[in-house]
Design a protein around this motif. Structure first.
Motif: not given
Length: 170
Positions: A115-133
């Motif tokens: 019922r509670t899930v914590a997500f990181p900012a997937i793909s924004t580290g070494v996978y280089r996805w632009p943070m805002e997008e």
């Protein structure tokens, strides 16, 4: 309706039902969030990941898919591992695969009864996805996914990531 919140902090310290791991396809640990989850969660997570590899994912977990293991020594019950897409500077990234990471993780959470899930900012580290997008895709996907999860908590490691996700959550 799912409540969406943002916090700046360490995802391995979140007291939630499930923590989402931005894993690599091997499921055997790595750097960033993946390495931190494996280090702090202890050997039980790696043992469970090895069993998944042997039974179902011999070639690795495909990008955009998700699978769960016990959380070992983490304060959560489960770790949901998902493999984000790599952003190519010359060609961009496949938004549908990044969205799939969030959607599939929520599907797995529903199967677990989380019922509670914590997500990181997937793909924004070494996978280089632009943070805002990445923040826009993540929040839009969570808002648009039918789920029994009551709270999605985006746990962002630094201020820049926190600000990008908080701007999307509103």
């Amino acid at each position: 309706m799912t409540t969406i919140t943002c916090v700046q902090g360490d995802i391995t310290e979140q007291h939630v039902d499930a923590i989402v791991n931005a894993a690599n396809s091997s499921l055997l640990g790595g750097g960033g969030v993946d390495g931190a989850i494996h280090r702090k969660g202890g050997p039980d997570i790696l043992t469970a990941c090895r069993a998944l590899r042997a039974a179902h994912y011999g070639k690795g977990l495909p990008t955009g898919q998700a699978v769960a293991t016990p959380a070992g020594r983490l304060p959560a019950r489960w770790v949901i591992h998902t493999v984000g897409p790599v952003f190519q500077v010359s060609g961009g990234g496949d938004e549908s695969l990044l969205a799939s990471c969030y959607r599939e993780s929520l599907r797995v959470a529903d199967e677990l009864g989380a019922r509670t899930v914590a997500f990181p900012a997937i793909s924004t580290g070494v996978y280089r996805w632009p943070m805002e997008e990445a923040a826009r895709i993540a929040v839009e996907t969570v808002r648009g996914t039918e789920t029994l999860v009551e709270e999605v908590r985006f746990v962002l490691f630094d201020e820049r990531a926190y600000e990008a996700f908080a701007a999307q959550v509103g």
